[in-house]
Write a protein that holds these residues in place. Structure first.
Motif, mmCIF file in Angstrom:
data_model
loop_
_atom_site.group_PDB
_atom_site.id
_atom_site.type_symbol
_atom_site.label_atom_id
_atom_site.label_comp_id
_atom_site.label_asym_id
_atom_site.label_seq_id
_atom_site.Cartn_x
_atom_site.Cartn_y
_atom_site.Cartn_z
ATOM 1 N N ILE A 1 -8.296 -55.135 35.027
ATOM 2 C CA ILE A 1 -7.425 -54.034 34.602
ATOM 3 C C ILE A 1 -8.208 -53.291 33.525
ATOM 4 O O ILE A 1 -8.707 -53.904 32.580
ATOM 5 C CB ILE A 1 -6.091 -54.547 34.043
ATOM 6 N N ALA A 2 -8.334 -51.986 33.692
ATOM 7 C CA ALA A 2 -9.132 -51.188 32.760
ATOM 8 C C ALA A 2 -8.413 -49.876 32.483
ATOM 9 O O ALA A 2 -7.422 -49.534 33.130
ATOM 10 C CB ALA A 2 -10.517 -50.928 33.352
ATOM 11 N N ARG A 3 -8.922 -49.160 31.491
ATOM 12 C CA ARG A 3 -8.358 -47.859 31.137
ATOM 13 C C ARG A 3 -9.510 -46.930 30.789
ATOM 14 O O ARG A 3 -10.427 -47.300 30.068
ATOM 15 C CB ARG A 3 -7.412 -48.005 29.954
ATOM 16 N N CYS A 4 -9.455 -45.702 31.308
ATOM 17 C CA CYS A 4 -10.494 -44.700 31.020
ATOM 18 C C CYS A 4 -10.317 -44.214 29.586
ATOM 19 O O CYS A 4 -9.256 -43.693 29.231
ATOM 20 C CB CYS A 4 -10.382 -43.538 31.991
ATOM 21 N N VAL A 5 -11.339 -44.402 28.756
ATOM 22 C CA VAL A 5 -11.238 -44.000 27.355
ATOM 23 C C VAL A 5 -12.210 -42.882 26.982
ATOM 24 O O VAL A 5 -12.082 -42.291 25.913
ATOM 25 C CB VAL A 5 -11.424 -45.202 26.397
ATOM 26 N N ARG A 6 -13.191 -42.612 27.854
ATOM 27 C CA ARG A 6 -14.134 -41.526 27.572
ATOM 28 C C ARG A 6 -14.522 -40.824 28.856
ATOM 29 O O ARG A 6 -14.794 -41.461 29.871
ATOM 30 C CB ARG A 6 -15.415 -42.064 26.928
ATOM 31 N N ILE A 7 -14.588 -39.508 28.779
ATOM 32 C CA ILE A 7 -15.166 -38.695 29.839
ATOM 33 C C ILE A 7 -16.155 -37.779 29.140
ATOM 34 O O ILE A 7 -15.763 -36.956 28.301
ATOM 35 C CB ILE A 7 -14.108 -37.900 30.613
ATOM 36 N N ILE A 8 -17.423 -37.959 29.467
ATOM 37 C CA ILE A 8 -18.492 -37.252 28.769
ATOM 38 C C ILE A 8 -19.298 -36.417 29.756
ATOM 39 O O ILE A 8 -19.852 -36.949 30.716
ATOM 40 C CB ILE A 8 -19.448 -38.246 28.053
ATOM 41 N N ASP A 9 -19.383 -35.132 29.513
ATOM 42 C CA ASP A 9 -20.221 -34.224 30.289
ATOM 43 C C ASP A 9 -21.657 -34.430 29.807
ATOM 44 O O ASP A 9 -21.962 -34.197 28.640
ATOM 45 C CB ASP A 9 -19.748 -32.792 30.034
ATOM 46 N N ARG B 1 -13.287 -55.954 19.551
ATOM 47 C CA ARG B 1 -13.044 -54.723 20.299
ATOM 48 C C ARG B 1 -13.037 -55.037 21.798
ATOM 49 O O ARG B 1 -13.687 -55.989 22.240
ATOM 50 C CB ARG B 1 -14.150 -53.678 20.038
ATOM 51 N N PRO B 2 -12.364 -54.218 22.599
ATOM 52 C CA PRO B 2 -12.420 -54.427 24.049
ATOM 53 C C PRO B 2 -13.819 -54.077 24.572
ATOM 54 O O PRO B 2 -14.514 -53.237 23.999
ATOM 55 C CB PRO B 2 -11.376 -53.445 24.598
ATOM 56 N N THR B 3 -14.199 -54.744 25.641
ATOM 57 C CA THR B 3 -15.479 -54.446 26.282
ATOM 58 C C THR B 3 -15.417 -53.064 26.908
ATOM 59 O O THR B 3 -14.391 -52.676 27.468
ATOM 60 C CB THR B 3 -15.776 -55.504 27.364
ATOM 61 N N LEU B 4 -16.523 -52.327 26.815
ATOM 62 C CA LEU B 4 -16.638 -51.012 27.437
ATOM 63 C C LEU B 4 -17.659 -51.079 28.562
ATOM 64 O O LEU B 4 -18.688 -51.758 28.434
ATOM 65 C CB LEU B 4 -17.073 -49.961 26.418
ATOM 66 N N VAL C 1 -7.402 -37.743 34.009
ATOM 67 C CA VAL C 1 -7.509 -39.197 34.199
ATOM 68 C C VAL C 1 -7.854 -39.927 32.906
ATOM 69 O O VAL C 1 -7.822 -41.156 32.855
ATOM 70 C CB VAL C 1 -8.512 -39.564 35.322
ATOM 71 N N LEU C 2 -8.150 -39.192 31.842
ATOM 72 C CA LEU C 2 -8.437 -39.815 30.554
ATOM 73 C C LEU C 2 -7.191 -40.546 30.062
ATOM 74 O O LEU C 2 -6.089 -40.006 30.063
ATOM 75 C CB LEU C 2 -8.863 -38.754 29.534
ATOM 76 N N GLY C 3 -7.364 -41.798 29.692
ATOM 77 C CA GLY C 3 -6.250 -42.611 29.228
ATOM 78 C C GLY C 3 -5.501 -43.327 30.336
ATOM 79 O O GLY C 3 -4.608 -44.140 30.067
ATOM 80 N N GLN C 4 -5.854 -43.040 31.582
ATOM 81 C CA GLN C 4 -5.144 -43.638 32.714
ATOM 82 C C GLN C 4 -5.706 -45.017 33.061
ATOM 83 O O GLN C 4 -6.919 -45.223 33.039
ATOM 84 C CB GLN C 4 -5.225 -42.727 33.938
ATOM 85 N N PRO C 5 -4.840 -45.959 33.417
ATOM 86 C CA PRO C 5 -5.297 -47.294 33.804
ATOM 87 C C PRO C 5 -5.747 -47.335 35.258
ATOM 88 O O PRO C 5 -5.404 -46.456 36.057
ATOM 89 C CB PRO C 5 -4.055 -48.157 33.596
ATOM 90 N N PRO D 1 -2.510 -53.209 29.676
ATOM 91 C CA PRO D 1 -2.417 -53.357 28.223
ATOM 92 C C PRO D 1 -2.511 -51.985 27.549
ATOM 93 O O PRO D 1 -3.089 -51.054 28.107
ATOM 94 C CB PRO D 1 -3.628 -54.212 27.862
ATOM 95 N N PRO D 2 -1.978 -51.851 26.347
ATOM 96 C CA PRO D 2 -2.086 -50.564 25.655
ATOM 97 C C PRO D 2 -3.546 -50.232 25.344
ATOM 98 O O PRO D 2 -4.376 -51.123 25.182
ATOM 99 C CB PRO D 2 -1.289 -50.766 24.365
ATOM 100 N N GLN D 3 -3.822 -48.956 25.273
ATOM 101 C CA GLN D 3 -5.176 -48.492 24.970
ATOM 102 C C GLN D 3 -5.531 -48.857 23.533
ATOM 103 O O GLN D 3 -4.734 -48.680 22.622
ATOM 104 C CB GLN D 3 -5.261 -46.975 25.178
ATOM 105 N N MET D 4 -6.762 -49.341 23.344
ATOM 106 C CA MET D 4 -7.216 -49.752 22.016
ATOM 107 C C MET D 4 -8.243 -48.779 21.434
ATOM 108 O O MET D 4 -8.226 -48.484 20.248
ATOM 109 C CB MET D 4 -7.794 -51.163 22.082
ATOM 110 N N GLU D 5 -9.163 -48.307 22.270
ATOM 111 C CA GLU D 5 -10.189 -47.372 21.815
ATOM 112 C C GLU D 5 -9.635 -45.948 21.819
ATOM 113 O O GLU D 5 -8.780 -45.617 22.637
ATOM 114 C CB GLU D 5 -11.423 -47.436 22.732
ATOM 115 N N ALA D 6 -10.138 -45.126 20.922
ATOM 116 C CA ALA D 6 -9.720 -43.727 20.890
ATOM 117 C C ALA D 6 -10.259 -43.006 22.126
ATOM 118 O O ALA D 6 -11.367 -43.285 22.585
ATOM 119 C CB ALA D 6 -10.251 -43.049 19.632
#
Length: 164
Positions: free
Chosen positions: A23-31, A66-69, A109-113, A142-147
């Protein structure tokens, strides 16, 4: 300040994300802007990177748990054969509509599990995201931990750029 490099004798002392489904959550989208192509398609391509947090695998980073990225890069395309399009469709659990294909904002999709499938390279040096899938109905991430971080190259070296 000079950039001084040396051969430290290894690739670092870090734990790979375990193989399997997470189970994961998208926390970054970088161009990442234009990146060189490969042997088969050598022309430069606009590239984007998605980073996911996996709360079930915590790591100590700078003395803090911290959660693994884990990240994956894609050519920024929604062409019918594009890897990013297939990845997003399985993640969202549905195909893109004609209207969405006219202009889909990746920020949606940022923040989406999701459910990520992670596989290790043959030499066991890298953990790679193989696929994403929609969360099973009724499951709770789980709730998002990273900004959340969303960066477009046109932003230049702004405050978000300095977070990267």
């Amino acid at each position: 300040m000079a950039l001084t490099l040396s051969d430290s004798g290894g690739g670092g002392d870090f734990e790979l994300v375990s193989e399997g489904t997470h189970i994961a959550r998208c926390v970054r989208i970088i161009d990442l802007g234009m990146q060189p192509g490969g042997k088969e398609f050598p022309e430069p391509k606009k590239t984007v990177m998605f980073t996911f947090e996996i709360a079930a695998e915590m790591r100590i980073v700078n003395g803090e748990e911290r959660p693994t990225l884990i990240s994956r890069r894609f050519t920024a395309s929604l062409h019918e054969k594009a890897t990013l399009r297939k990845f997003l469709e399985t993640w969202r659990g549905r195909k893109f509509t004609k209207e969405e294909l006219l202009g889909f904002e990746l920020r949606k999709v940022l923040g989406q599990p999701c459910m990520l499938t992670v596989v290790h390279s043959e030499d066991k040096k890298f953990a790679n995201i193989q696929a994403a899938a929609a969360m099973p109905r009724g499951s709770i991430a789980p709730p998002q931990m990273e900004a959340s971080i969303y960066y477009e190259i046109e932003q230049g070296r702004d405050a978000t750029y300095h977070l990267l």
